[in-house]
Design a protein around this motif. Structure first.
Motif, PDB file in Angstrom:
ATOM      1  N   ALA A 264       0.544 -35.382  27.107  1.00 50.37           N
ATOM      2  CA  ALA A 264       1.507 -34.277  27.099  1.00 50.37           C
ATOM      3  C   ALA A 264       2.912 -34.770  27.384  1.00 50.37           C
ATOM      4  O   ALA A 264       3.892 -34.291  26.790  1.00 50.37           O
ATOM      5  CB  ALA A 264       1.095 -33.227  28.128  1.00 50.37           C
ATOM      6  N   THR A 265       3.034 -35.732  28.295  1.00 50.48           N
ATOM      7  CA  THR A 265       4.354 -36.290  28.599  1.00 50.48           C
ATOM      8  C   THR A 265       4.943 -36.957  27.365  1.00 50.48           C
ATOM      9  O   THR A 265       6.119 -36.749  27.018  1.00 50.48           O
ATOM     10  CB  THR A 265       4.262 -37.301  29.753  1.00 50.48           C
ATOM     11  N   ASN A 266       4.142 -37.745  26.666  1.00 51.65           N
ATOM     12  CA  ASN A 266       4.641 -38.409  25.460  1.00 51.65           C
ATOM     13  C   ASN A 266       5.022 -37.401  24.381  1.00 51.65           C
ATOM     14  O   ASN A 266       6.039 -37.567  23.688  1.00 51.65           O
ATOM     15  CB  ASN A 266       3.585 -39.380  24.924  1.00 51.65           C
TER      16      ASN A 266
ATOM     17  N   GLN B 101      13.494 -38.393  33.831  1.00 50.72           N
ATOM     18  CA  GLN B 101      13.787 -37.879  35.165  1.00 50.72           C
ATOM     19  C   GLN B 101      13.104 -36.526  35.361  1.00 50.72           C
ATOM     20  O   GLN B 101      12.543 -36.241  36.425  1.00 50.72           O
ATOM     21  CB  GLN B 101      15.294 -37.714  35.359  1.00 50.72           C
ATOM     22  N   ARG B 102      13.162 -35.708  34.335  1.00 49.69           N
ATOM     23  CA  ARG B 102      12.551 -34.382  34.380  1.00 49.69           C
ATOM     24  C   ARG B 102      11.050 -34.510  34.616  1.00 49.69           C
ATOM     25  O   ARG B 102      10.472 -33.809  35.455  1.00 49.69           O
ATOM     26  CB  ARG B 102      12.829 -33.651  33.065  1.00 49.69           C
ATOM     27  N   ALA B 103      10.405 -35.420  33.879  1.00 54.81           N
ATOM     28  CA  ALA B 103       8.961 -35.602  34.024  1.00 54.81           C
ATOM     29  C   ALA B 103       8.605 -36.052  35.430  1.00 54.81           C
ATOM     30  O   ALA B 103       7.668 -35.523  36.050  1.00 54.81           O
ATOM     31  CB  ALA B 103       8.461 -36.620  32.997  1.00 54.81           C
ATOM     32  N   VAL B 104       9.351 -37.015  35.956  1.00 60.78           N
ATOM     33  CA  VAL B 104       9.053 -37.528  37.291  1.00 60.78           C
ATOM     34  C   VAL B 104       9.244 -36.434  38.341  1.00 60.78           C
ATOM     35  O   VAL B 104       8.406 -36.259  39.236  1.00 60.78           O
ATOM     36  CB  VAL B 104       9.938 -38.754  37.618  1.00 60.78           C
ATOM     37  N   LEU B 105      10.332 -35.684  38.254  1.00 60.14           N
ATOM     38  CA  LEU B 105      10.578 -34.647  39.252  1.00 60.14           C
ATOM     39  C   LEU B 105       9.503 -33.566  39.198  1.00 60.14           C
ATOM     40  O   LEU B 105       9.026 -33.097  40.239  1.00 60.14           O
ATOM     41  CB  LEU B 105      11.964 -34.035  39.061  1.00 60.14           C
ATOM     42  N   ILE B 106       9.099 -33.165  38.004  1.00 65.25           N
ATOM     43  CA  ILE B 106       8.067 -32.133  37.883  1.00 65.25           C
ATOM     44  C   ILE B 106       6.736 -32.645  38.447  1.00 65.25           C
ATOM     45  O   ILE B 106       6.058 -31.957  39.216  1.00 65.25           O
ATOM     46  CB  ILE B 106       7.902 -31.694  36.411  1.00 65.25           C
TER      47      ILE B 106
ATOM     48  N   LEU C  65       3.076 -42.831  33.618  1.00 68.42           N
ATOM     49  CA  LEU C  65       4.262 -43.203  32.851  1.00 68.42           C
ATOM     50  C   LEU C  65       4.299 -44.686  32.496  1.00 68.42           C
ATOM     51  O   LEU C  65       5.293 -45.161  31.944  1.00 68.42           O
ATOM     52  CB  LEU C  65       5.525 -42.830  33.631  1.00 68.42           C
ATOM     53  N   SER C  66       3.227 -45.413  32.854  1.00 67.22           N
ATOM     54  CA  SER C  66       3.144 -46.856  32.563  1.00 67.22           C
ATOM     55  C   SER C  66       4.346 -47.600  33.143  1.00 67.22           C
ATOM     56  O   SER C  66       5.008 -48.382  32.461  1.00 67.22           O
ATOM     57  CB  SER C  66       3.038 -47.103  31.047  1.00 67.22           C
ATOM     58  N   THR C  67       4.620 -47.333  34.416  1.00 69.64           N
ATOM     59  CA  THR C  67       5.730 -47.986  35.087  1.00 69.64           C
ATOM     60  C   THR C  67       5.305 -48.331  36.507  1.00 69.64           C
ATOM     61  O   THR C  67       4.119 -48.332  36.824  1.00 69.64           O
ATOM     62  CB  THR C  67       6.981 -47.086  35.061  1.00 69.64           C
ATOM     63  N   THR C  68       6.266 -48.641  37.382  1.00 67.05           N
ATOM     64  CA  THR C  68       5.954 -49.054  38.746  1.00 67.05           C
ATOM     65  C   THR C  68       6.281 -47.950  39.735  1.00 67.05           C
ATOM     66  O   THR C  68       7.076 -47.054  39.449  1.00 67.05           O
ATOM     67  CB  THR C  68       6.763 -50.301  39.126  1.00 67.05           C
ATOM     68  N   VAL C  69       5.684 -48.045  40.916  1.00 71.61           N
ATOM     69  CA  VAL C  69       5.985 -47.085  41.976  1.00 71.61           C
ATOM     70  C   VAL C  69       7.459 -47.153  42.349  1.00 71.61           C
ATOM     71  O   VAL C  69       8.107 -46.127  42.581  1.00 71.61           O
ATOM     72  CB  VAL C  69       5.091 -47.356  43.203  1.00 71.61           C
ATOM     73  N   THR C  70       8.008 -48.354  42.392  1.00 72.86           N
ATOM     74  CA  THR C  70       9.434 -48.507  42.717  1.00 72.86           C
ATOM     75  C   THR C  70      10.305 -47.773  41.710  1.00 72.86           C
ATOM     76  O   THR C  70      11.261 -47.078  42.076  1.00 72.86           O
ATOM     77  CB  THR C  70       9.812 -50.004  42.740  1.00 72.86           C
TER      78      THR C  70
END
Length: 309
Positions: free
Chosen positions: A59-61, A134-139, A155-160
């Motif tokens: 859904a994010t993609n 940013q919108r996806a992360v905040l939601i 999101l296939s990224t890092t916690v940092t």
């Protein structure tokens, strides 16, 4: 495929809420969830892990793909200052420029119970100021309460990176006024009676002193009980003979407005012991989305001729 479909459907409501916050349109949220399900049918493998995170990944993609356009959705209040009584409506803007409503019954009831303010029109409009990721992360982090690790995996990224993006998103998110609470049922009854009789004095008496009123697809909007009263008094009773059919949108009471027996607009009401905001969407195509008969909807080019304020 039938077996997978049975596993997908229980996730529809929460995915719709997520996609709606990302996209700002009930129409687009429905399309995004359907596309998510299509991709799930094509790609899901139990070896990937639980279904729910994979659905949110898809859904994010889908939403990120749909947000590649240059313009963000907005409310009239985000596009310019309030007009003065007597100002013209101006030219209508296309549907994709507006934050559009979503029916409450398309959302997760449990989520509505604890996070209703996150589907209010003002909050959805504020989210549109954020870059899509940013919108996806905040939601995911602040609304749906996913952990940083879960969000990073999705999101296939890092916690940092997730924590850094969340910090920037929180700093950039415009402040919104806290919701006034639930509109009193007696107040709603008075509103319907006054609206259907086009009793201007009675209608205005139900408004908060700083109430706002807007009418998408026009950027025209009013602030203040006095301005609204002046405009309604100057109009030639354009909504006399209306009938309001109750529904709910964005955690708020709403009404399908029929004018002369035909679908005309969807009216979303916000407030508490007084009405603080009225958004009238001059788009009968919203009626089917809300499960309301819209078979006699008038074409959009008749709106300007028939809307007198």
């Amino acid at each position: 495929m039938t077996e997978l479909h049975e596993h997908l459907e229980p996730h529809r409501a929460e995915l719709t809420g997520y996609c709606y916050r990302m996209l700002g349109s009930g129409f687009e949220a429905e399309d995004a969830v359907q596309e998510t399900f299509v991709r799930a049918w094509r790609t899901y493998d139990a070896a990937r892990g639980p279904l729910r995170p994979w659905l949110f990944h898809l859904a994010t993609n889908v939403c990120l793909d749909m947000l590649r356009g240059p313009q963000r959705r907005a409310r009239a209040m985000d596009l310019g200052p309030a007009v003065t009584p007597g100002a013209g409506l101006g030219a209508p803007l296309p549907r994709e420029r507006w934050v559009y409503p979503i029916p409450d019954d398309r959302l997760d009831p449990a989520e509505l119970a604890v996070a209703k303010e996150t589907v209010r029109l003002a909050f959805i409009a504020a989210l549109q100021h954020l870059a899509p990721r940013q919108r996806a992360v905040l939601i995911l982090r602040d609304v749906l309460k996913w952990t940083a690790a879960e969000t990073a995996t999705l999101l296939s990224t890092t916690v940092t990176s997730v924590n850094s993006t969340l910090q920037r998103a929180r700093a950039k998110l415009p402040a919104t006024d806290p919701p006034a609470g639930e509109v009193d049922e007696d107040l709603l009854s008075q509103y319907v009676a006054a609206f259907e009789c086009y009793d201007v004095d009675a209608l205005v008496s139900l408004l908060h002193e700083d109430a706002t009123e807007s009418m998408p697809p026009f950027a025209w909007w009013l602030r203040g009980r006095e301005s609204i009263h002046a405009v309604m008094r100057a109009a030639d009773a354009p909504c006399a003979g209306s009938r309001l059919v109750p529904t709910r949108a964005n955690g708020c009471p709403a009404f399908a407005q029929y004018l002369n027996g035909e679908p005309f607009a969807l009216v979303v009401i916000e407030g508490g012991d007084r009405i603080t905001n009225v958004t009238t969407y001059l788009d009968p195509e919203l009626f089917p989305l809300f499960g309301i008969d819209g078979s006699k909807a008038r074409p959009a080019d008749e709106f300007e001729a028939r809307a007198a304020y």
